[in-house]
Design a protein around this motif. Structure first.
Motif, PDB file in Angstrom:
ATOM      1  N   ASP A 177     -42.899 -38.463 -66.355  1.00 27.84           N
ATOM      2  CA  ASP A 177     -41.776 -37.737 -65.750  1.00 27.84           C
ATOM      3  C   ASP A 177     -42.199 -37.029 -64.465  1.00 27.84           C
ATOM      4  N   ARG A 178     -43.373 -36.398 -64.488  1.00 27.17           N
ATOM      5  CA  ARG A 178     -43.846 -35.686 -63.298  1.00 27.17           C
ATOM      6  C   ARG A 178     -44.161 -36.659 -62.159  1.00 27.17           C
ATOM      7  N   VAL A 179     -44.810 -37.779 -62.486  1.00 28.02           N
ATOM      8  CA  VAL A 179     -45.138 -38.763 -61.449  1.00 28.02           C
ATOM      9  C   VAL A 179     -43.856 -39.379 -60.888  1.00 28.02           C
ATOM     10  N   ARG A 180     -42.890 -39.675 -61.757  1.00 32.34           N
ATOM     11  CA  ARG A 180     -41.602 -40.225 -61.305  1.00 32.34           C
ATOM     12  C   ARG A 180     -40.898 -39.247 -60.353  1.00 32.34           C
ATOM     13  N   GLU A 181     -40.908 -37.966 -60.704  1.00 30.43           N
ATOM     14  CA  GLU A 181     -40.304 -36.935 -59.844  1.00 30.43           C
ATOM     15  C   GLU A 181     -41.000 -36.902 -58.480  1.00 30.43           C
ATOM     16  N   GLU A 221     -58.597 -44.542 -54.755  1.00 34.71           N
ATOM     17  CA  GLU A 221     -59.003 -43.580 -55.786  1.00 34.71           C
ATOM     18  C   GLU A 221     -60.223 -44.060 -56.566  1.00 34.71           C
ATOM     19  N   VAL A 222     -60.297 -45.361 -56.841  1.00 40.74           N
ATOM     20  CA  VAL A 222     -61.459 -45.893 -57.551  1.00 40.74           C
ATOM     21  C   VAL A 222     -62.714 -45.753 -56.688  1.00 40.74           C
ATOM     22  N   LEU A 223     -62.588 -46.015 -55.395  1.00 41.26           N
ATOM     23  CA  LEU A 223     -63.742 -45.841 -54.503  1.00 41.26           C
ATOM     24  C   LEU A 223     -64.153 -44.369 -54.401  1.00 41.26           C
ATOM     25  N   GLU A 224     -63.179 -43.466 -54.427  1.00 37.82           N
ATOM     26  CA  GLU A 224     -63.503 -42.036 -54.429  1.00 37.82           C
ATOM     27  C   GLU A 224     -64.250 -41.665 -55.707  1.00 37.82           C
ATOM     28  N   PHE A 225     -63.877 -42.270 -56.840  1.00 38.47           N
ATOM     29  CA  PHE A 225     -64.610 -42.026 -58.072  1.00 38.47           C
ATOM     30  C   PHE A 225     -66.061 -42.498 -57.934  1.00 38.47           C
ATOM     31  N   GLY A 226     -66.238 -43.693 -57.379  1.00 41.55           N
ATOM     32  CA  GLY A 226     -67.591 -44.213 -57.181  1.00 41.55           C
ATOM     33  C   GLY A 226     -68.440 -43.260 -56.365  1.00 41.55           C
ATOM     34  N   GLU A 227     -67.876 -42.763 -55.280  1.00 37.50           N
ATOM     35  CA  GLU A 227     -68.610 -41.826 -54.440  1.00 37.50           C
ATOM     36  C   GLU A 227     -68.958 -40.555 -55.217  1.00 37.50           C
ATOM     37  N   ALA A 269     -63.899 -35.687 -61.964  1.00 34.62           N
ATOM     38  CA  ALA A 269     -62.690 -35.294 -62.698  1.00 34.62           C
ATOM     39  C   ALA A 269     -61.459 -35.408 -61.802  1.00 34.62           C
ATOM     40  N   ASP A 270     -61.589 -34.964 -60.555  1.00 33.56           N
ATOM     41  CA  ASP A 270     -60.490 -35.046 -59.586  1.00 33.56           C
ATOM     42  C   ASP A 270     -60.065 -36.494 -59.386  1.00 33.56           C
ATOM     43  N   SER A 271     -61.025 -37.375 -59.153  1.00 34.02           N
ATOM     44  CA  SER A 271     -60.675 -38.761 -58.879  1.00 34.02           C
ATOM     45  C   SER A 271     -60.117 -39.465 -60.114  1.00 34.02           C
ATOM     46  N   VAL A 287     -52.672 -40.725 -61.983  1.00 33.36           N
ATOM     47  CA  VAL A 287     -51.392 -40.539 -61.282  1.00 33.36           C
ATOM     48  C   VAL A 287     -51.000 -41.816 -60.543  1.00 33.36           C
ATOM     49  N   VAL A 288     -51.937 -42.405 -59.818  1.00 37.87           N
ATOM     50  CA  VAL A 288     -51.630 -43.615 -59.053  1.00 37.87           C
ATOM     51  C   VAL A 288     -51.321 -44.776 -59.993  1.00 37.87           C
ATOM     52  N   ASN A 289     -52.049 -44.874 -61.099  1.00 35.44           N
ATOM     53  CA  ASN A 289     -51.793 -45.934 -62.068  1.00 35.44           C
ATOM     54  C   ASN A 289     -50.397 -45.785 -62.678  1.00 35.44           C
ATOM     55  N   GLU A 290     -50.060 -44.582 -63.084  1.00 35.68           N
ATOM     56  CA  GLU A 290     -48.725 -44.332 -63.653  1.00 35.68           C
ATOM     57  C   GLU A 290     -47.660 -44.597 -62.600  1.00 35.68           C
ATOM     58  N   GLY A 291     -47.920 -44.188 -61.361  1.00 38.19           N
ATOM     59  CA  GLY A 291     -46.970 -44.455 -60.277  1.00 38.19           C
ATOM     60  C   GLY A 291     -46.787 -45.941 -60.033  1.00 38.19           C
ATOM     61  N   SER A 292     -47.859 -46.705 -60.175  1.00 37.93           N
ATOM     62  CA  SER A 292     -47.753 -48.156 -60.009  1.00 37.93           C
ATOM     63  C   SER A 292     -46.869 -48.743 -61.101  1.00 37.93           C
ATOM     64  N   ALA A 293     -47.050 -48.277 -62.330  1.00 40.14           N
ATOM     65  CA  ALA A 293     -46.190 -48.744 -63.422  1.00 40.14           C
ATOM     66  C   ALA A 293     -44.730 -48.396 -63.138  1.00 40.14           C
ATOM     67  N   ILE A 294     -44.486 -47.206 -62.648  1.00 35.60           N
ATOM     68  CA  ILE A 294     -43.119 -46.785 -62.322  1.00 35.60           C
ATOM     69  C   ILE A 294     -42.552 -47.643 -61.198  1.00 35.60           C
ATOM     70  N   ALA A 295     -43.362 -47.939 -60.175  1.00 31.83           N
ATOM     71  CA  ALA A 295     -42.900 -48.736 -59.025  1.00 31.83           C
ATOM     72  C   ALA A 295     -42.465 -50.141 -59.439  1.00 31.83           C
ATOM     73  N   PHE A 296     -42.999 -50.625 -60.565  1.00 34.97           N
ATOM     74  CA  PHE A 296     -42.639 -51.952 -61.060  1.00 34.97           C
ATOM     75  C   PHE A 296     -41.734 -51.883 -62.289  1.00 34.97           C
ATOM     76  N   GLY A 297     -41.248 -50.681 -62.612  1.00 31.27           N
ATOM     77  CA  GLY A 297     -40.340 -50.510 -63.744  1.00 31.27           C
ATOM     78  C   GLY A 297     -40.980 -50.827 -65.083  1.00 31.27           C
ATOM     79  N   LEU A 298     -42.279 -50.617 -65.190  1.00 25.06           N
ATOM     80  CA  LEU A 298     -43.001 -50.993 -66.403  1.00 25.06           C
ATOM     81  C   LEU A 298     -42.988 -49.871 -67.442  1.00 25.06           C
TER      82      LEU A 298
END
Length: 162
Positions: free
Chosen positions: A7-11, A42-48, A92-94, A100-111
């Motif tokens: 709900d928060r990511v959709r908003e 975001e995945v590359l930021e996690f790696g760093e 933790a941040d990444s 958030v980005v993963n959930e947003g991707s699911a929302i962008a595709f109506g999943l």
């Protein structure tokens, strides 16, 4: 039932003017590129943050120089190496941003992410009984006769006609 995280990511996405379809759909190429770039960033930021560098294998770089068309990048073309001390706060941040980005991707595709996640979780738990661990990567592998999760059924249950 979707989570409060959803709900928060959709908003947030609606606030950014992004489409949030109500049923599974393939978004336009600009949206697909955006979602891929955001996830990769975001995945590359996690790696760093984890102190891990990723390099394209030299033999693959050599091949790329001779090609005229783009070639998809895959895990077997990458080399990973530790380059610095990890920073747990940045990790933790990444990781939170990846969620958030993963959930947003699911929302962008109506999943229906919660149902898809339950499907993959149940399937992954089956690996424990029949799978094995790859000694080179540490990844737990499924056995050759491991059943595939039925994502198409979940999508059809939510209005997908593909």
């Amino acid at each position: 039932m979707q989570s409060t995280h959803n709900d928060r990511v959709r908003e947030m996405m609606k606030g950014f003017g992004q489409d949030c379809p109500e049923k599974p759909t393939v978004a336009d190429v600009a949206t697909r590129i955006l979602r891929f770039r955001l996830l990769l960033e975001e995945v590359l930021e996690f790696g760093e943050a984890a102190g891990i560098a990723v390099f394209v294998r030299d033999d693959f770089v050599h091949c790329l120089k001779e090609l005229k068309e783009p070639v998809p990048l895959s895990m077997d073309k990458l080399v990973f190496s530790s380059f610095s001390e990890p920073n747990l706060v940045e990790m933790a941040d990444s990781i939170a941003d990846i969620s958030v980005v993963n959930e947003g991707s699911a929302i962008a595709f109506g999943l229906p992410m919660s149902e898809l996640q339950e499907t993959v979780d149940r399937n992954n738990l089956l690996k424990i009984q029949t799978g094995s661990k790859c000694p080179e990567t540490g990844k737990f592998l499924k056995s050759p006769n491991h059943p595939k999760p039925d994502f198409a059924k979940v999508l059809r249950d939510h209005g997908w006609e593909g």
